[in-house]
Design an enzyme around this catalytic site. Structure first.
Site, PDB file in Angstrom:
ATOM      1  N   ASP A  15       3.364  -2.689 -15.888  1.00 53.42           N
ATOM      2  CA  ASP A  15       3.539  -1.874 -14.688  1.00 53.42           C
ATOM      3  C   ASP A  15       3.766  -2.733 -13.456  1.00 53.42           C
ATOM      4  O   ASP A  15       4.487  -2.327 -12.527  1.00 53.42           O
ATOM      5  CB  ASP A  15       2.304  -0.990 -14.475  1.00 53.42           C
ATOM      6  CG  ASP A  15       2.242   0.148 -15.476  1.00 53.42           C
ATOM      7  OD1 ASP A  15       3.237   0.361 -16.195  1.00 53.42           O
ATOM      8  OD2 ASP A  15       1.205   0.832 -15.538  1.00 53.42           O
ATOM      9  N   GLY A  16       3.154  -3.903 -13.408  1.00 54.45           N
ATOM     10  CA  GLY A  16       3.358  -4.797 -12.272  1.00 54.45           C
ATOM     11  C   GLY A  16       4.807  -5.224 -12.126  1.00 54.45           C
ATOM     12  O   GLY A  16       5.309  -5.376 -11.000  1.00 54.45           O
TER      13      GLY A  16
ATOM     14  N   ASN B 212       2.755   2.649  -6.012  1.00 55.16           N
ATOM     15  CA  ASN B 212       1.410   2.984  -6.471  1.00 55.16           C
ATOM     16  C   ASN B 212       0.532   3.479  -5.326  1.00 55.16           C
ATOM     17  O   ASN B 212       0.229   4.654  -5.241  1.00 55.16           O
ATOM     18  CB  ASN B 212       0.756   1.789  -7.160  1.00 55.16           C
ATOM     19  CG  ASN B 212       0.847   1.885  -8.670  1.00 55.16           C
ATOM     20  OD1 ASN B 212       1.476   2.791  -9.220  1.00 55.16           O
ATOM     21  ND2 ASN B 212       0.217   0.952  -9.361  1.00 55.16           N
TER      22      ASN B 212
ATOM     23  N   ASP C  49     -16.324   1.442   1.947  1.00 51.43           N
ATOM     24  CA  ASP C  49     -15.585   0.213   1.693  1.00 51.43           C
ATOM     25  C   ASP C  49     -14.109   0.334   2.043  1.00 51.43           C
ATOM     26  O   ASP C  49     -13.441  -0.681   2.225  1.00 51.43           O
ATOM     27  CB  ASP C  49     -15.725  -0.193   0.213  1.00 51.43           C
ATOM     28  CG  ASP C  49     -17.066  -0.851  -0.073  1.00 51.43           C
ATOM     29  OD1 ASP C  49     -17.810  -1.100   0.898  1.00 51.43           O
ATOM     30  OD2 ASP C  49     -17.369  -1.097  -1.249  1.00 51.43           O
TER      31      ASP C  49
END
Length: 524
Positions: A288-289, A367, A397
């Site tokens: 996917d990267g 994404n 966070d």
């Protein structure tokens, strides 16, 4: 004055004369004017005392405010009465036309047993009321067909009470270059129905044979390098295609053999920006990267992508490298099923900017875009807005704004839901929020989300786009995100839903458990 206000006044008048309504309005105006005059006289009486008592000064100011309010109310009521009289006059005119038309049809021998539905439909077409929309609210058009009734239609009163038919059409608000999606809702005799949606499985059919292919590969992988050598040679010798690769890959191919001198590449960013005008098909070898990296190269339209799975985990790579020739044969021949994956376009507005158009470079993400606290030990403090409406203040966070394609990535790890990639929407997922009630949201695709660091924040925030291009957000800086008009189309092995379900079963082992034993107690 809005059209709804006008219609309400129209419905509130039954019998009576328009002239009497207007006179009634002006009589109220006269009485209110007399009241205002009385207030002014009282003010004149109190004027000599203003220099001696502060309380009387405040009282006189209050009386002046009351007088102003009375004057405004009188003018508004007179205007409303006059407007209502005008609508009444139009109504009487239309009613008389309908009566004349009815008598004319009867005199021409209209059959007495004509169906009720035909008469109602005929009368419902006249008169018509058109509601004018505000040009700033993003609505394309609103039109309605209203049936106005009166006691004069003795034989048709009950029939005309049935709801009339009209249509509404609307679109997303925004600039001319924004993405628009319109849906049509019809109200046929009061029944709501929607037009057939365009979110069915999408197929791609070549109108002319592809000529040029771009191959993007995962770096530092021996298996990917071996496959790329074989694939480039096969596409050139067997299919006669022009091949583009990255400069790094071209050096690897030339080191393998000088016969790969036909391979083309680019030298600078300007040539990369023109790739979409040359490339017909994009092939990725990796996970996917690699797909994310390939999509990030295109700041506008993206060629169809054929992703081969050669990574550790792939939700967007349905094709297996072992059968790459059969897969590419089918893709080049067509038609093929594709998944249309939406992207987010994001830009940062700095507090020091003189206006909202003075922004940094627009970033496109497939994404997610992530805003976090970085190395700071303090909680992030982020004010979030959706189309200028306040959503919430994130204290935790950080925050993830994800596409539906990215719903199986960082958003899933932070507690967000998995969403089919062809569902258009923006996932709003907090990262470790300091609140038990802060649950993730899914926003519609046409909204614009703005995340701002307030001036009272204890620390700055950091933003990253698909895990890279990390930038700092100081107090007063804002990140603005909306749906990009250039989606990424990826080829499907079977079809979009089948590929998605198979990916979460194989990649995440979703809902994998032992089946309950058949033997044991049963319901009697």
């Amino acid at each position: 004055m809005s059209s709804t206000y006008k219609l309400n006044h129209t419905d509130s008048f039954g019998n009576g004369d328009a002239k009497s309504l207007a006179e009634n309005g002006f009589s109220h105006l006269t009485s209110l004017a007399q009241s205002e005059k009385a207030v002014q006289e009282l003010l004149l009486q109190q004027t000599p005392m203003q220099t001696t008592d502060d309380h009387l000064i405040e009282f006189s100011e209050a009386l002046r405010t009351v007088a102003k309010a009375l004057r405004g109310a009188a003018e508004g009521k007179a205007l409303a009465q006059a407007e209502a009289a005008e609508w009444k006059r139009r109504y009487e005119l239309e009613r008389s036309k309908n009566v004349e038309l009815q008598h004319k049809e009867l005199s021409n021998g209209v059959c007495a047993d004509e169906s009720n539905s035909q008469r109602i439909e005929h009368l419902a077409k006249s008169p018509r009321l058109y509601a004018q929309e505000n040009s700033s609210n993003g609505m394309e058009r609103i039109c309605s067909h209203e049936v106005l009734q009166d006691g004069g239609f003795n034989s048709f009163t009950n029939k005309l009470k049935r709801k009339a038919s009209f249509k509404l059409s609307w679109g997303c608000k925004g600039m001319a270059n924004d993405q628009h999606k319109k849906e049509i809702v019809s109200f046929e005799r009061g029944n709501i129905s929607t037009a057939e949606r365009s979110s069915k499985q999408i197929s791609l059919t070549w109108e002319s044979d592809p000529q040029t292919v771009l191959i993007i590969t995962k770096p530092n992988s021996t298996s990917v390098r071996v496959l790329s050598v074989d694939m480039v040679r096969w596409l050139r010798t067997q299919k006669g295609l022009n091949i583009y690769v990255e400069p790094r890959v071209k050096e690897e191919l030339l080191s393998e053999s000088s016969s790969f001198n036909f391979v083309q590449t680019w030298e600078d960013d300007k040539e990369i920006s023109l790739l979409h005008t040359k490339v017909d098909l994009l092939i990725t070898l990796g996970g996917d990267g690699t797909v994310l990296w390939a999509a990030s190269m295109f700041k506008g339209p993206v060629p169809p992508i054929v992703p081969f799975s050669m990574g550790s985990l792939g939700f967007m790579t349905p094709f297996h490298s072992e059968q790459y020739r059969d897969c590419l044969e089918a893709v080049l021949k067509g038609p093929i099923s594709i998944t249309l994956r939406h992207r987010l376009q994001c830009h940062i507005i700095r507090d020091k900017a003189t206006n909202e158009y003075e922004t940094e470079e627009t970033m496109l993400v497939l994404n997610e875009v992530t805003i976090d606290r970085g190395i700071s030990s303090f909680l992030t403090n982020l004010e979030c807005y959706c189309d200028n409406s306040f959503v919430t203040c994130v204290q935790g966070d950080g925050l993830i704004l994800s596409t539906t394609s990215g719903s199986t990535a960082y958003s899933l790890a932070a507690g967000g839901s998995m969403v089919h990639p062809q569902v258009p929407g923006i996932l709003f997922t907090p990262i470790c929020p300091h609140s038990l009630s802060f649950r993730p949201l899914i926003l519609p695709e046409h909204v614009t989300v703005r995340v701002q660091v307030p001036f009272n924040s204890r620390s700055s925030a950091w933003v990253s786009f698909d895990g890279k291009d990390r930038k700092q957000l100081e107090a007063g800086d804002a990140l603005v995100c909306s749906m990009a008009p250039w989606p990424v189309s990826t080829a499907c092995q079977v079809e979009s839903t089948n590929d998605f379900l198979r990916s979460i079963h194989d990649g995440l082992h979703w809902n994998v458990r032992k089946t309950q034993s058949a033997d044991g107690p049963r319901d009697t």
